[in-house]
Design a protein around this motif. Structure first.
Motif, PDB file in Angstrom:
ATOM      1  N   LYS A  75       0.836  -1.214   0.000  1.00  0.00           N
ATOM      2  CA  LYS A  75       0.000   0.000   0.000  1.00  0.00           C
ATOM      3  C   LYS A  75       0.864   1.255   0.000  1.00  0.00           C
ATOM      4  CE  LYS A  75      -4.404   1.633   1.865  1.00  0.00           C
ATOM      5  NZ  LYS A  75      -5.400   1.548   2.996  1.00  0.00           N
ATOM      6  N   GLY A  76       1.814   1.276  -0.926  1.00  0.00           N
ATOM      7  CA  GLY A  76       2.720   2.404  -1.023  1.00  0.00           C
ATOM      8  C   GLY A  76       2.399   3.313  -2.188  1.00  0.00           C
ATOM      9  N   ASN A  77       3.299   4.227  -2.438  1.00  0.00           N
ATOM     10  CA  ASN A  77       3.147   5.242  -3.479  1.00  0.00           C
ATOM     11  C   ASN A  77       3.927   4.813  -4.719  1.00  0.00           C
ATOM     12  OD1 ASN A  77       3.256   7.589  -5.086  1.00  0.00           O
ATOM     13  ND2 ASN A  77       3.171   8.920  -3.284  1.00  0.00           N
ATOM     14  N   GLN A  78       3.245   4.751  -5.858  1.00  0.00           N
ATOM     15  CA  GLN A  78       3.913   4.327  -7.087  1.00  0.00           C
ATOM     16  C   GLN A  78       4.993   5.316  -7.531  1.00  0.00           C
ATOM     17  OE1 GLN A  78       3.790   1.525  -8.852  1.00  0.00           O
ATOM     18  NE2 GLN A  78       2.285   0.545  -7.512  1.00  0.00           N
ATOM     19  N   ASP A  79       5.017   6.501  -6.930  1.00  0.00           N
ATOM     20  CA  ASP A  79       6.105   7.450  -7.227  1.00  0.00           C
ATOM     21  C   ASP A  79       7.455   6.926  -6.741  1.00  0.00           C
ATOM     22  OD1 ASP A  79       4.285   9.172  -8.348  1.00  0.00           O
ATOM     23  OD2 ASP A  79       4.120  10.460  -6.581  1.00  0.00           O
ATOM     24  N   PHE A  80       7.438   5.890  -5.896  1.00  0.00           N
ATOM     25  CA  PHE A  80       8.678   5.327  -5.366  1.00  0.00           C
ATOM     26  C   PHE A  80       9.369   4.374  -6.347  1.00  0.00           C
ATOM     27  CE2 PHE A  80       6.845   5.620  -0.785  1.00  0.00           C
ATOM     28  CZ  PHE A  80       7.230   6.947  -0.702  1.00  0.00           C
ATOM     29  N   VAL A  81       8.717   4.035  -7.450  1.00  0.00           N
ATOM     30  CA  VAL A  81       9.233   2.989  -8.341  1.00  0.00           C
ATOM     31  C   VAL A  81      10.662   3.260  -8.782  1.00  0.00           C
ATOM     32  CG1 VAL A  81       8.998   1.907 -10.614  1.00  0.00           C
ATOM     33  CG2 VAL A  81       6.984   2.199  -9.161  1.00  0.00           C
ATOM     34  N   GLN A  82      10.915   4.441  -9.327  1.00  0.00           N
ATOM     35  CA  GLN A  82      12.242   4.724  -9.882  1.00  0.00           C
ATOM     36  C   GLN A  82      13.327   4.670  -8.814  1.00  0.00           C
ATOM     37  OE1 GLN A  82      12.914   4.803 -13.119  1.00  0.00           O
ATOM     38  NE2 GLN A  82      10.731   4.379 -13.370  1.00  0.00           N
ATOM     39  N   ALA A  83      13.027   5.166  -7.622  1.00  0.00           N
ATOM     40  CA  ALA A  83      14.014   5.130  -6.536  1.00  0.00           C
ATOM     41  C   ALA A  83      14.302   3.704  -6.102  1.00  0.00           C
ATOM     42  CB  ALA A  83      13.515   5.956  -5.348  1.00  0.00           C
ATOM     43  N   MET A  84      13.275   2.871  -6.050  1.00  0.00           N
ATOM     44  CA  MET A  84      13.469   1.486  -5.619  1.00  0.00           C
ATOM     45  C   MET A  84      14.199   0.665  -6.676  1.00  0.00           C
ATOM     46  SD  MET A  84       9.840   0.901  -3.603  1.00  0.00           S
ATOM     47  CE  MET A  84      10.160  -0.811  -3.156  1.00  0.00           C
ATOM     48  N   LEU A  85      14.000   1.002  -7.936  1.00  0.00           N
ATOM     49  CA  LEU A  85      14.695   0.284  -9.001  1.00  0.00           C
ATOM     50  C   LEU A  85      16.209   0.400  -8.879  1.00  0.00           C
ATOM     51  CD1 LEU A  85      12.484   1.103 -12.128  1.00  0.00           C
ATOM     52  CD2 LEU A  85      12.928  -1.174 -11.187  1.00  0.00           C
ATOM     53  N   VAL A  86      16.681   1.488  -8.293  1.00  0.00           N
ATOM     54  CA  VAL A  86      18.133   1.678  -8.133  1.00  0.00           C
ATOM     55  C   VAL A  86      18.560   1.524  -6.670  1.00  0.00           C
ATOM     56  CG1 VAL A  86      18.376   3.100 -10.194  1.00  0.00           C
ATOM     57  CG2 VAL A  86      17.844   4.195  -8.006  1.00  0.00           C
ATOM     58  N   ASN A  87      17.691   0.885  -5.870  1.00  0.00           N
ATOM     59  CA  ASN A  87      18.001   0.554  -4.464  1.00  0.00           C
ATOM     60  C   ASN A  87      18.194   1.775  -3.567  1.00  0.00           C
ATOM     61  OD1 ASN A  87      17.823  -2.151  -5.048  1.00  0.00           O
ATOM     62  ND2 ASN A  87      20.032  -2.496  -5.157  1.00  0.00           N
ATOM     63  N   ASN A  88      17.555   2.888  -3.888  1.00  0.00           N
ATOM     64  CA  ASN A  88      17.649   4.049  -3.006  1.00  0.00           C
ATOM     65  C   ASN A  88      16.987   3.801  -1.648  1.00  0.00           C
ATOM     66  OD1 ASN A  88      19.118   5.734  -4.602  1.00  0.00           O
ATOM     67  ND2 ASN A  88      17.404   6.952  -5.344  1.00  0.00           N
ATOM     68  N   HIS A  89      16.106   2.810  -1.590  1.00  0.00           N
ATOM     69  CA  HIS A  89      15.399   2.533  -0.331  1.00  0.00           C
ATOM     70  C   HIS A  89      16.245   1.733   0.653  1.00  0.00           C
ATOM     71  CE1 HIS A  89      14.915  -0.943  -2.843  1.00  0.00           C
ATOM     72  NE2 HIS A  89      14.202  -1.613  -1.963  1.00  0.00           N
ATOM     73  N   THR A  90      17.399   1.228   0.219  1.00  0.00           N
ATOM     74  CA  THR A  90      18.278   0.463   1.119  1.00  0.00           C
ATOM     75  C   THR A  90      19.713   0.961   0.997  1.00  0.00           C
ATOM     76  OG1 THR A  90      18.494  -1.255  -0.587  1.00  0.00           O
ATOM     77  CG2 THR A  90      16.861  -1.626   1.146  1.00  0.00           C
ATOM     78  N   SER A  91      19.868   2.240   0.927  1.00  0.00           N
ATOM     79  CA  SER A  91      21.202   2.829   0.805  1.00  0.00           C
ATOM     80  C   SER A  91      21.985   2.653   2.102  1.00  0.00           C
ATOM     81  CB  SER A  91      21.086   4.318   0.455  1.00  0.00           C
ATOM     82  OG  SER A  91      20.319   4.984   1.427  1.00  0.00           O
ATOM     83  N   SER A  92      23.295   2.813   2.013  1.00  0.00           N
ATOM     84  CA  SER A  92      24.175   2.530   3.154  1.00  0.00           C
ATOM     85  C   SER A  92      23.965   3.478   4.326  1.00  0.00           C
ATOM     86  CB  SER A  92      25.636   2.554   2.708  1.00  0.00           C
ATOM     87  OG  SER A  92      25.939   3.794   2.077  1.00  0.00           O
ATOM     88  N   ASP A  93      23.310   4.642   4.100  1.00  0.00           N
ATOM     89  CA  ASP A  93      23.071   5.559   5.208  1.00  0.00           C
ATOM     90  C   ASP A  93      21.846   5.177   6.038  1.00  0.00           C
ATOM     91  OD1 ASP A  93      21.494   6.281   2.940  1.00  0.00           O
ATOM     92  OD2 ASP A  93      21.030   8.207   3.895  1.00  0.00           O
ATOM     93  N   MET A  94      21.107   4.171   5.590  1.00  0.00           N
ATOM     94  CA  MET A  94      19.938   3.688   6.333  1.00  0.00           C
ATOM     95  C   MET A  94      20.345   2.426   7.080  1.00  0.00           C
ATOM     96  SD  MET A  94      17.031   4.275   3.445  1.00  0.00           S
ATOM     97  CE  MET A  94      17.217   5.658   2.316  1.00  0.00           C
ATOM     98  N   GLU A  95      20.720   2.573   8.309  1.00  0.00           N
ATOM     99  CA  GLU A  95      21.403   1.515   9.055  1.00  0.00           C
ATOM    100  C   GLU A  95      20.597   0.226   9.147  1.00  0.00           C
ATOM    101  OE1 GLU A  95      23.463   0.807  13.440  1.00  0.00           O
ATOM    102  OE2 GLU A  95      22.936   2.827  12.777  1.00  0.00           O
ATOM    103  N   VAL A  96      19.324   0.313   9.519  1.00  0.00           N
ATOM    104  CA  VAL A  96      18.513  -0.896   9.691  1.00  0.00           C
ATOM    105  C   VAL A  96      18.339  -1.627   8.371  1.00  0.00           C
ATOM    106  CG1 VAL A  96      16.258  -1.794  10.356  1.00  0.00           C
ATOM    107  CG2 VAL A  96      17.302   0.046  11.681  1.00  0.00           C
ATOM    108  N   ALA A  97      18.003  -0.895   7.333  1.00  0.00           N
ATOM    109  CA  ALA A  97      17.815  -1.503   6.017  1.00  0.00           C
ATOM    110  C   ALA A  97      19.106  -2.141   5.522  1.00  0.00           C
ATOM    111  CB  ALA A  97      17.320  -0.463   5.022  1.00  0.00           C
ATOM    112  N   ALA A  98      20.224  -1.453   5.708  1.00  0.00           N
ATOM    113  CA  ALA A  98      21.513  -1.981   5.252  1.00  0.00           C
ATOM    114  C   ALA A  98      21.897  -3.241   6.013  1.00  0.00           C
ATOM    115  CB  ALA A  98      22.589  -0.916   5.407  1.00  0.00           C
TER     116      ALA A  98
END
Length: 416
Positions: free
Chosen positions: A265-288
């Motif tokens: 149930k997210g926002n489809q505007d996130f697609v491009q960012a997620m395609l290049v792994n911006n949602h799990t970048s190294s500055d996001m400690e838990v995700a990394a």
């Protein structure tokens, strides 16, 4: 009527040639030389793309949500009524309020009790049905070949519900089925029960297996789990298989990302960012930290990693994880589960396809399960594509569809 003039004939042939050329251009996609039945796959993919485009048009003019429209098209062309044959009896019912279709194989032997399989269909958590012909034929074949009771779950779909409601439906149906009086009603041996599913259904089956493994009252109730090209993680959309098969038929990478966003149930505007792994970048400690559990440089063999390189952004979009914390939940992404959870899972079968963005999800899960001490059979098909196992009947009959289905049922027969 008079005979057509030469000029009319020329116009006819010119127009026909243009139309055929346009159709061929629309259908054609470059495919690997070793993929099964390439021209038939192009036609299937073109048909599915056309249905998707029509559904988006329906949403654009305000008639319906595109996923509801697309699923209506899919179900309308494939729905089958419950029926009985000399080999399988099919019944529509509900288990604790969850709709199910039950397939009962008639005994071929003198065994007093049958095996049981809880089956979960695929479709990106949003499409398909236990009642369409593809799953009807698969579950009928399983019931007949295994002399089994197959419970195919008609769980609720996106956009009507989102994670974790689909998993709750599966859990309720499974717990109901595992009750002693229900197993007795269907003559099912409580020591011979499996959970299984394909694609998004494989995701739900894997998540259910992990949930049951944490429940002492249910831990030993499931003998096997069988996962067919399962979706297992949404932290890295640049594994080698996602890179290699980014534009593959049936399930391109961008479509898989969209399914994930809709499921959570997210926002489809996130697609491009997620395609290049911006949602799990190294500055996001838990995700990394969680992404380290699917470090494919260590989990995949060199024959798979080849010359591919990980995509890890130093600075990403923190809004995605803030709005979609479910991305970090093992119930949505079973591949990131704790090792202590994995070690209690039952014997496992995982089928993967070479030409599938989800290939590496399955292979990494094989490695993680083996490291946890779980007995795993990995079945990999070099000429296969995503979704192939349900395509076994004309006009969507593929040779690799028959081979994957037969291999899957054979494993169940030998182990269940």
């Amino acid at each position: 009527m008079g005979q057509p003039t030469p000029s009319r004939l020329r116009r006819f042939w010119v127009v026909s040639t243009i139309l055929v050329s346009l159709l061929a251009y629309y259908m054609y996609i470059p495919l690997p030389a070793d993929i099964s039945d390439p021209w038939k796959l192009m036609l299937l993919d073109a048909t599915f793309r056309s249905a998707q485009q029509l559904s988006h048009l329906i949403q654009y003019v305000g008639l319906s949500h595109h996923l509801l429209a697309l699923n209506f098209i899919i179900v309308s062309f494939g729905r089958k009524s419950a029926w009985s044959s000399t080999n399988v009896q099919i019944t529509d019912t509900n288990f604790d309020g969850v709709e199910v279709r039950v397939f009962e194989g008639f005994p071929k032997t003198k065994e007093p009790l049958k095996s049981g399989v809880l089956y979960i269909h695929g479709g990106g958590w949003a499409l398909a049905s236990a009642r369409i012909s593809y799953y009807d034929e698969l579950c009928s074949a399983m019931a007949e070949e295994l002399n089994a009771v197959i419970v195919s779950v008609e769980y609720r779909l996106v956009p009507k519900v989102h994670f974790p409601e689909q998993l709750y439906d599966i859990d309720r149906a499974a717990r109901y089925f595992l009750q002693p009086e229900v197993l007795e009603k269907y003559s099912v041996d409580p020591a011979r029960i499996a959970i299984s599913g394909d694609s998004a259904g494989g995701n739900l089956a894997a998540a259910l297996g992990q949930e049951f493994s944490k429940d002492a009252t249910l831990r030993n109730k499931i003998k096997l789990q069988a996962l067919i090209y399962p979706v297992l993680q949404a932290l890295d959309f640049n594994t080698p298989s996602y890179q290699q098969n980014a534009n593959s038929p049936i399930l391109p990478r961008h479509v898989m990302v969209r399914y994930w966003i809709d499921y959570l149930k997210g926002n489809q505007d996130f697609v491009q960012a997620m395609l290049v792994n911006n949602h799990t970048s190294s500055d996001m400690e838990v995700a990394a930290t969680l992404r380290a559990r699917l470090n494919w440089l260590s989990l995949l063999p060199k024959s798979i990693t080849k010359n591919y390189r990980p995509v890890m952004k130093k600075v990403g979009n923190s809004q995605i994880i803030q709005e979609l914390p479910q991305l970090l939940d093992a119930r949505s992404a079973p591949l990131i589960a704790d090792q202590e959870v994995l070690q209690n899972l039952p014997k496992t079968y995982i089928l993967t396809c070479e030409h599938d963005v989800l290939r590496d999800d399955g292979i990494m899960y094989v490695k993680r399960l083996e490291s946890a001490g779980v007995e795993v059979t990995h079945d990999h098909f070099k000429d296969a594509f995503h979704g192939c196992m349900i395509f076994t009947s004309w006009p969507t009959n593929f040779s690799v569809g028959v081979r994957t289905r037969d291999s899957y049922i054979k494993w169940l027969k030998q182990n269940l």
